[in-house]
Design a protein around this motif. Structure first.
Motif, PDB file in Angstrom:
ATOM      1  N   GLN A 229      15.342  45.552  18.603  1.00 48.97           N
ATOM      2  CA  GLN A 229      15.706  45.740  20.006  1.00 48.97           C
ATOM      3  C   GLN A 229      15.584  47.198  20.442  1.00 48.97           C
ATOM      4  O   GLN A 229      15.491  47.481  21.622  1.00 48.97           O
ATOM      5  N   ASN A 230      15.569  48.100  19.487  1.00 46.79           N
ATOM      6  CA  ASN A 230      15.480  49.530  19.793  1.00 46.79           C
ATOM      7  C   ASN A 230      14.084  50.046  19.484  1.00 46.79           C
ATOM      8  O   ASN A 230      13.322  49.418  18.750  1.00 46.79           O
ATOM      9  N   LYS A 231      13.783  51.203  20.021  1.00 44.21           N
ATOM     10  CA  LYS A 231      12.498  51.826  19.716  1.00 44.21           C
ATOM     11  C   LYS A 231      12.454  52.219  18.242  1.00 44.21           C
ATOM     12  O   LYS A 231      13.447  52.657  17.678  1.00 44.21           O
ATOM     13  N   LEU A 232      11.286  52.038  17.656  1.00 42.75           N
ATOM     14  CA  LEU A 232      11.038  52.432  16.274  1.00 42.75           C
ATOM     15  C   LEU A 232       9.812  53.321  16.234  1.00 42.75           C
ATOM     16  O   LEU A 232       8.955  53.266  17.117  1.00 42.75           O
ATOM     17  N   HIS A 233       9.730  54.096  15.188  1.00 43.37           N
ATOM     18  CA  HIS A 233       8.574  54.967  15.012  1.00 43.37           C
ATOM     19  C   HIS A 233       7.491  54.177  14.281  1.00 43.37           C
ATOM     20  O   HIS A 233       7.656  53.798  13.136  1.00 43.37           O
ATOM     21  N   CYS A 234       6.395  53.914  14.967  1.00 49.54           N
ATOM     22  CA  CYS A 234       5.301  53.108  14.415  1.00 49.54           C
ATOM     23  C   CYS A 234       4.349  53.976  13.596  1.00 49.54           C
ATOM     24  O   CYS A 234       4.381  55.214  13.677  1.00 49.54           O
ATOM     25  N   ILE A 235       3.471  53.324  12.860  1.00 51.56           N
ATOM     26  CA  ILE A 235       2.470  54.053  12.080  1.00 51.56           C
ATOM     27  C   ILE A 235       1.452  54.745  12.977  1.00 51.56           C
ATOM     28  O   ILE A 235       0.738  55.632  12.527  1.00 51.56           O
ATOM     29  N   CYS A 236       1.404  54.377  14.259  1.00 52.24           N
ATOM     30  CA  CYS A 236       0.512  55.054  15.217  1.00 52.24           C
ATOM     31  C   CYS A 236       1.129  56.360  15.716  1.00 52.24           C
ATOM     32  O   CYS A 236       0.585  57.009  16.601  1.00 52.24           O
ATOM     33  N   ASP A 237       2.289  56.724  15.137  1.00 53.90           N
ATOM     34  CA  ASP A 237       2.984  57.982  15.414  1.00 53.90           C
ATOM     35  C   ASP A 237       3.613  58.039  16.810  1.00 53.90           C
ATOM     36  O   ASP A 237       3.726  59.103  17.405  1.00 53.90           O
ATOM     37  N   ASN A 238       3.996  56.867  17.321  1.00 51.23           N
ATOM     38  CA  ASN A 238       4.693  56.792  18.599  1.00 51.23           C
ATOM     39  C   ASN A 238       5.999  56.037  18.413  1.00 51.23           C
ATOM     40  O   ASN A 238       6.105  55.152  17.564  1.00 51.23           O
ATOM     41  N   ASN A 239       6.989  56.371  19.230  1.00 48.63           N
ATOM     42  CA  ASN A 239       8.228  55.610  19.277  1.00 48.63           C
ATOM     43  C   ASN A 239       8.031  54.493  20.301  1.00 48.63           C
ATOM     44  O   ASN A 239       7.776  54.774  21.476  1.00 48.63           O
ATOM     45  N   VAL A 240       8.108  53.266  19.831  1.00 53.29           N
ATOM     46  CA  VAL A 240       7.755  52.127  20.680  1.00 53.29           C
ATOM     47  C   VAL A 240       8.737  50.977  20.500  1.00 53.29           C
ATOM     48  O   VAL A 240       9.471  50.909  19.517  1.00 53.29           O
TER      49      VAL A 240
ATOM     50  N   ASN B 232       2.008  49.768  21.451  1.00 56.34           N
ATOM     51  CA  ASN B 232       0.993  50.799  21.645  1.00 56.34           C
ATOM     52  C   ASN B 232      -0.306  50.475  20.914  1.00 56.34           C
ATOM     53  O   ASN B 232      -1.351  50.320  21.534  1.00 56.34           O
ATOM     54  N   CYS B 233      -0.258  50.367  19.590  1.00 53.68           N
ATOM     55  CA  CYS B 233      -1.487  50.194  18.798  1.00 53.68           C
ATOM     56  C   CYS B 233      -1.840  48.733  18.533  1.00 53.68           C
ATOM     57  O   CYS B 233      -2.919  48.434  18.051  1.00 53.68           O
ATOM     58  N   LYS B 234      -0.902  47.828  18.843  1.00 57.63           N
ATOM     59  CA  LYS B 234      -1.095  46.380  18.689  1.00 57.63           C
ATOM     60  C   LYS B 234      -1.164  45.915  17.236  1.00 57.63           C
ATOM     61  O   LYS B 234      -1.530  44.777  16.967  1.00 57.63           O
ATOM     62  N   ASP B 235      -0.823  46.781  16.273  1.00 53.35           N
ATOM     63  CA  ASP B 235      -0.758  46.353  14.875  1.00 53.35           C
ATOM     64  C   ASP B 235       0.346  45.319  14.706  1.00 53.35           C
ATOM     65  O   ASP B 235       1.395  45.399  15.346  1.00 53.35           O
ATOM     66  N   LEU B 236       0.078  44.351  13.832  1.00 45.13           N
ATOM     67  CA  LEU B 236       1.042  43.300  13.515  1.00 45.13           C
ATOM     68  C   LEU B 236       1.655  43.583  12.153  1.00 45.13           C
ATOM     69  O   LEU B 236       0.944  43.885  11.196  1.00 45.13           O
ATOM     70  N   PHE B 237       2.976  43.450  12.063  1.00 44.30           N
ATOM     71  CA  PHE B 237       3.711  43.672  10.820  1.00 44.30           C
ATOM     72  C   PHE B 237       4.473  42.409  10.465  1.00 44.30           C
ATOM     73  O   PHE B 237       5.252  41.897  11.281  1.00 44.30           O
ATOM     74  N   SER B 238       4.262  41.914   9.265  1.00 40.32           N
ATOM     75  CA  SER B 238       5.038  40.786   8.773  1.00 40.32           C
ATOM     76  C   SER B 238       6.433  41.296   8.444  1.00 40.32           C
ATOM     77  O   SER B 238       6.589  42.245   7.692  1.00 40.32           O
ATOM     78  N   VAL B 239       7.468  40.663   9.019  1.00 35.45           N
ATOM     79  CA  VAL B 239       8.830  41.144   8.806  1.00 35.45           C
ATOM     80  C   VAL B 239       9.647  40.243   7.894  1.00 35.45           C
ATOM     81  O   VAL B 239      10.747  40.607   7.502  1.00 35.45           O
TER      82      VAL B 239
ATOM     83  N   LEU C 222      16.118  50.701   8.655  1.00 34.99           N
ATOM     84  CA  LEU C 222      15.751  49.418   9.260  1.00 34.99           C
ATOM     85  C   LEU C 222      16.107  48.237   8.366  1.00 34.99           C
ATOM     86  O   LEU C 222      16.643  47.233   8.831  1.00 34.99           O
ATOM     87  N   TYR C 223      15.818  48.329   7.072  1.00 35.70           N
ATOM     88  CA  TYR C 223      16.125  47.265   6.113  1.00 35.70           C
ATOM     89  C   TYR C 223      17.020  47.819   5.013  1.00 35.70           C
ATOM     90  O   TYR C 223      16.784  48.914   4.508  1.00 35.70           O
ATOM     91  N   SER C 224      18.002  47.026   4.625  1.00 32.94           N
ATOM     92  CA  SER C 224      18.853  47.401   3.499  1.00 32.94           C
ATOM     93  C   SER C 224      18.064  47.222   2.198  1.00 32.94           C
ATOM     94  O   SER C 224      16.979  46.613   2.197  1.00 32.94           O
TER      95      SER C 224
END
Length: 84
Positions: free
Chosen positions: A8-19, A41-48, A68-70
Motif C-alpha cells: 500500500q506504500n511506496k517502495l523503492h523499485c529496481i528501476c531506482d524510483n519510489n513507486v 514506472n518500469c512495468k516489471d512484474l515481481f512474484s510475491v 518488507l518481508y520478515s
C-alpha cells in the motif's frame, strides 16, 4: 500483515524510483498461478508468493526495502518456489 497491506506504500523499485505497485491477484505461468506486483514506472512484474523464473524475484526489491518481508516470509517464499 497480508500481501495487499504490504504494498500500500511506496517502495523503492529496481528501476531506482519510489513507486506504488499494482497487485495482480492471479497470473499464470507454466507451473501454476501467482500473486504478482507490477511497478507503475518500469512495468516489471515481481512474484510475491513464491520464486518463479517467469517473474522478477522479490529479493531484488528486498535489497532496497529490507523490512518488507520478515525472515520467516523470506524462507516461505523460497521453500514454496517452483521446481521449473
Amino acid at each position: 500483515m497480508n500481501i495487499s497491506e504490504k504494498f500500500q506504500n511506496k517502495l523503492h523499485c529496481i528501476c531506482d524510483n519510489n513507486v506504488f505497485f499494482e497487485i495482480i491477484n492471479e497470473i499464470e505461468c507454466d507451473c501454476g498461478f501467482h500473486i504478482v506486483i507490477e511497478c507503475s514506472n518500469c512495468k516489471d512484474l515481481f512474484s510475491v508468493d513464491k520464486k518463479c523464473p517467469a517473474f522478477q524475484n522479490i529479493f531484488e526489491l528486498l535489497k532496497n526495502n529490507t523490512k518488507l518481508y520478515s525472515d520467516k516470509e523470506q524462507s516461505n517464499y523460497l521453500s514454496n518456489s517452483h521446481p521449473c
